[in-house]
Scaffold this motif. Structure first.
Motif, mmCIF file in Angstrom:
data_model
loop_
_atom_site.group_PDB
_atom_site.id
_atom_site.type_symbol
_atom_site.label_atom_id
_atom_site.label_comp_id
_atom_site.label_asym_id
_atom_site.label_seq_id
_atom_site.Cartn_x
_atom_site.Cartn_y
_atom_site.Cartn_z
ATOM 1 N N ASN A 146 71.745 1.651 63.984
ATOM 2 C CA ASN A 146 70.686 2.576 64.590
ATOM 3 C C ASN A 146 70.768 4.051 64.973
ATOM 4 O OD1 ASN A 146 69.274 -0.027 64.781
ATOM 5 N ND2 ASN A 146 70.407 -0.823 66.379
ATOM 6 N N VAL A 147 71.409 4.536 64.092
ATOM 7 C CA VAL A 147 71.577 6.206 64.256
ATOM 8 C C VAL A 147 70.665 6.713 63.316
ATOM 9 C CG1 VAL A 147 73.204 7.924 63.922
ATOM 10 C CG2 VAL A 147 74.164 5.783 64.971
ATOM 11 N N ILE B 20 67.669 6.065 62.120
ATOM 12 C CA ILE B 20 66.406 6.432 62.546
ATOM 13 C C ILE B 20 65.941 7.436 63.258
ATOM 14 C CG2 ILE B 20 66.073 3.773 62.248
ATOM 15 C CD1 ILE B 20 66.217 3.800 65.296
ATOM 16 N N TYR B 21 66.971 8.087 63.836
ATOM 17 C CA TYR B 21 66.896 9.347 64.662
ATOM 18 C C TYR B 21 67.020 10.560 63.901
ATOM 19 C CZ TYR B 21 67.049 5.869 68.479
ATOM 20 O OH TYR B 21 66.720 4.926 69.279
ATOM 21 N N PHE B 22 67.134 10.497 62.683
ATOM 22 C CA PHE B 22 67.790 11.623 61.903
ATOM 23 C C PHE B 22 66.503 11.971 60.599
ATOM 24 C CE2 PHE B 22 72.471 10.728 62.054
ATOM 25 C CZ PHE B 22 72.508 11.169 63.341
ATOM 26 N N ASN B 23 66.208 13.294 60.672
ATOM 27 C CA ASN B 23 65.345 13.714 59.532
ATOM 28 C C ASN B 23 66.022 13.233 57.976
ATOM 29 O OD1 ASN B 23 66.819 15.880 58.546
ATOM 30 N ND2 ASN B 23 65.984 17.181 60.048
ATOM 31 N N GLN C 197 70.129 12.514 57.255
ATOM 32 C CA GLN C 197 70.513 11.395 56.781
ATOM 33 C C GLN C 197 71.230 11.487 55.694
ATOM 34 O OE1 GLN C 197 67.180 8.897 56.191
ATOM 35 N NE2 GLN C 197 66.529 8.889 58.351
ATOM 36 N N ARG D 218 66.679 -1.703 61.115
ATOM 37 C CA ARG D 218 65.792 -0.951 60.181
ATOM 38 C C ARG D 218 66.035 0.215 59.578
ATOM 39 N NH1 ARG D 218 61.033 0.157 64.721
ATOM 40 N NH2 ARG D 218 62.766 1.070 65.756
ATOM 41 N N GLU D 219 67.461 -0.033 59.313
ATOM 42 C CA GLU D 219 68.100 1.208 58.242
ATOM 43 C C GLU D 219 68.575 0.528 56.966
ATOM 44 O OE1 GLU D 219 69.920 3.603 61.736
ATOM 45 O OE2 GLU D 219 71.086 2.092 61.215
#
Length: 101
Positions: free
Chosen positions: A43-44, A46-49, A53, A75-76
């Motif tokens: 869950n990291v 999902i916060y990156f463009n 990524q 979700r990754e």
């Protein structure tokens, strides 16, 4: 067998502690600093463009040993990344991948 829970704390047995290193690492600015058999990075992404990524996927790929494992969040995934061909799916429901290249 591997840990003991006491109240709200967990203690690993000493035979495990001697093989575990906890370290702080900045995925954005730091480079690879070791060769790991498993990296759990849940869950990291999902916060990156997209650019960040790809940068982090490069870092993780370079940090994994041959046949090492990568664990991602629910979700990754690695589909649609430049490293998709470098991993085999080990456990789809847990988002665990094994480095193959």
């Amino acid at each position: 067998e591997y840990y003991k829970a006491v109240d709200d704390k967990v203690f690993f047995h000493p035979f495990l502690q001697k093989n575990v290193v906890f370290a702080q690492h900045d995925l954005v600015t730091d480079q690879s600093f070791n060769e790991f058999d498993i990296i759990i990075c849940r869950n990291v992404f999902i916060y990156f463009n997209k650019d960040l990524q790809n940068h982090v996927h490069t870092l993780l790929y370079n940090s994994l040993s041959p046949s090492g494992f990568l664990g991602l969040g629910k979700r990754e995934g690695i589909k649609f990344t430049s490293y998709e061909h470098c991993y085999g799916e080990f456990d789809a429901s847990e988002k665990l991948y094994r480095k193959v290249k």
